[in-house]
Design a protein around this motif. Structure first.
Motif, PDB file in Angstrom:
ATOM      1  N   GLU A 172     -11.169  -1.127  -1.280  1.00 52.99           N
ATOM      2  CA  GLU A 172     -10.797  -1.519  -2.638  1.00 52.99           C
ATOM      3  C   GLU A 172     -10.905  -0.346  -3.615  1.00 52.99           C
ATOM      4  OE1 GLU A 172     -11.836  -4.924  -0.206  1.00 52.99           O
ATOM      5  OE2 GLU A 172     -12.950  -3.089  -0.711  1.00 52.99           O
ATOM      6  N   GLU A 173     -11.868   0.547  -3.374  1.00 54.53           N
ATOM      7  CA  GLU A 173     -12.012   1.724  -4.230  1.00 54.53           C
ATOM      8  C   GLU A 173     -10.824   2.671  -4.051  1.00 54.53           C
ATOM      9  OE1 GLU A 173     -16.822   2.338  -4.572  1.00 54.53           O
ATOM     10  OE2 GLU A 173     -15.850   2.929  -2.684  1.00 54.53           O
ATOM     11  N   ALA A 174     -10.418   2.866  -2.808  1.00 55.52           N
ATOM     12  CA  ALA A 174      -9.268   3.722  -2.527  1.00 55.52           C
ATOM     13  C   ALA A 174      -7.999   3.157  -3.159  1.00 55.52           C
ATOM     14  CB  ALA A 174      -9.089   3.889  -1.024  1.00 55.52           C
ATOM     15  N   LEU A 201      -2.386  -2.587   0.294  1.00 44.96           N
ATOM     16  CA  LEU A 201      -1.278  -1.988  -0.442  1.00 44.96           C
ATOM     17  C   LEU A 201       0.089  -2.445   0.074  1.00 44.96           C
ATOM     18  CD1 LEU A 201      -2.641   1.660  -0.701  1.00 44.96           C
ATOM     19  CD2 LEU A 201      -2.365   0.053  -2.596  1.00 44.96           C
ATOM     20  N   GLY A 202       0.115  -2.908   1.312  1.00 46.98           N
ATOM     21  CA  GLY A 202       1.377  -3.336   1.895  1.00 46.98           C
ATOM     22  C   GLY A 202       2.275  -2.182   2.293  1.00 46.98           C
ATOM     23  N   ILE A 203       1.657  -1.057   2.673  1.00 47.39           N
ATOM     24  CA  ILE A 203       2.435   0.092   3.147  1.00 47.39           C
ATOM     25  C   ILE A 203       1.892   0.552   4.496  1.00 47.39           C
ATOM     26  CG2 ILE A 203       3.089   0.826   0.840  1.00 47.39           C
ATOM     27  CD1 ILE A 203       0.932   2.896   0.866  1.00 47.39           C
ATOM     28  N   GLU A 204       2.604   1.453   5.154  1.00 38.80           N
ATOM     29  CA  GLU A 204       2.258   1.840   6.512  1.00 38.80           C
ATOM     30  C   GLU A 204       1.210   2.944   6.571  1.00 38.80           C
ATOM     31  OE1 GLU A 204       5.054   4.202   8.786  1.00 38.80           O
ATOM     32  OE2 GLU A 204       6.135   4.754   6.962  1.00 38.80           O
ATOM     33  N   ARG A 243      -3.808   3.164  -7.529  1.00 38.98           N
ATOM     34  CA  ARG A 243      -3.165   2.433  -8.623  1.00 38.98           C
ATOM     35  C   ARG A 243      -3.183   3.256  -9.912  1.00 38.98           C
ATOM     36  NH1 ARG A 243      -0.202  -0.520  -5.536  1.00 38.98           N
ATOM     37  NH2 ARG A 243      -1.097  -2.472  -4.758  1.00 38.98           N
ATOM     38  N   GLU A 244      -4.282   3.971 -10.151  1.00 41.19           N
ATOM     39  CA  GLU A 244      -4.374   4.813 -11.344  1.00 41.19           C
ATOM     40  C   GLU A 244      -3.385   5.971 -11.271  1.00 41.19           C
ATOM     41  OE1 GLU A 244      -8.455   5.925 -11.404  1.00 41.19           O
ATOM     42  OE2 GLU A 244      -9.176   3.913 -11.942  1.00 41.19           O
TER      43      GLU A 244
END
Length: 223
Positions: free
Chosen positions: A137-139, A186-189, A144-145
């Protein structure tokens, strides 16, 4: 593996995750394949790992290095050289070493209008064993920032988890599981799991960590 990457590669991640070392490895690998490579240092904040510190090595190999004129000083607004804008007219493969948080990504945000007209891969490096990103969650929050300031979206995760000289197969497997959790949120690979080249000859690491990207260590800790 790297052949699938687009001509513009943006490498980002929190400070100390290994962005510059990974970027140099990418540049060297593409060079071996006969590609002409330009590296752009967009990291204005981090005082430890900077592409411009390795200009002599890179340029000796024929890799062009572009860096802010007043980067890594106490100036608030470093001057961006014209060459930094010229990358969008270049036919070279371009690798951008981006700052590691919302402040560090400010320069990348200045080029958002230009990148909107090009296809790019934005690689987000994660290291399970670094402060402030040890939890998935920190990553995710750090990314996101970066995305909010730059206006650009990451589309690939690079797992660069390690404990320097104490890295072993257990550490690498733990890092792989962590990166998969980050990617899932994140929904990415997960594009690849980096492994120090000399470790690949030990045990079954190459099989258990697929997809593997071997790396050499160019960037040395300064503490």
């Amino acid at each position: 593996m790297t052949d699938s990457l687009k001509n513009f590669i943006l490498v980002t991640g929190h400070y100390g995750c290994g962005k510059t070392n990974f970027s140099i490895n990418l540049a060297m690998d593409f060079l071996k394949k006969g590609r002409k490579v330009t590296m752009v240092d967009m990291d204005l904040v981090n005082p430890y790992f900077r592409t411009s510190d390795y200009r002599e090595l890179l340029e000796s190999k024929g890799i062009e290095v572009i860096a802010p004129v007043f980067g890594h000083t106490n100036l608030d607004l470093p001057s961006l050289p014209a060459a930094m804008y010229s990358i969008f007219d270049s036919k070279d493969l371009v690798i951008c070493d981006v700052g590691g948080d919302d402040v560090g990504a400010t320069v990348l945000g200045r080029f958002r209008p230009q990148f909107a007209n090009f296809e790019y891969d934005m690689l987000y490096l994660v290291n399970h064993f670094r402060n402030m990103t040890s939890e998935p969650e920190e990553a995710v929050q750090i990314l996101r920032e970066i995305e909010a300031v730059s206006g650009l979206k990451a589309n690939k995760i690079v797992n660069n988890s390690h404990l320097m000289y104490d890295t072993d197969e257990e550490v690498l497997l733990s890092g792989k599981a962590y990166a998969q959790k980050v990617a899932g949120i994140l929904g990415i690979e997960v594009f690849c799991n980096t492994v120090k080249r000399e470790l690949l000859d030990k045990g079954t690491i190459a099989d258990t960590l697929k997809p593997v990207y071997p790396v050499d260590i160019y960037v040395k800790p300064q503490w």
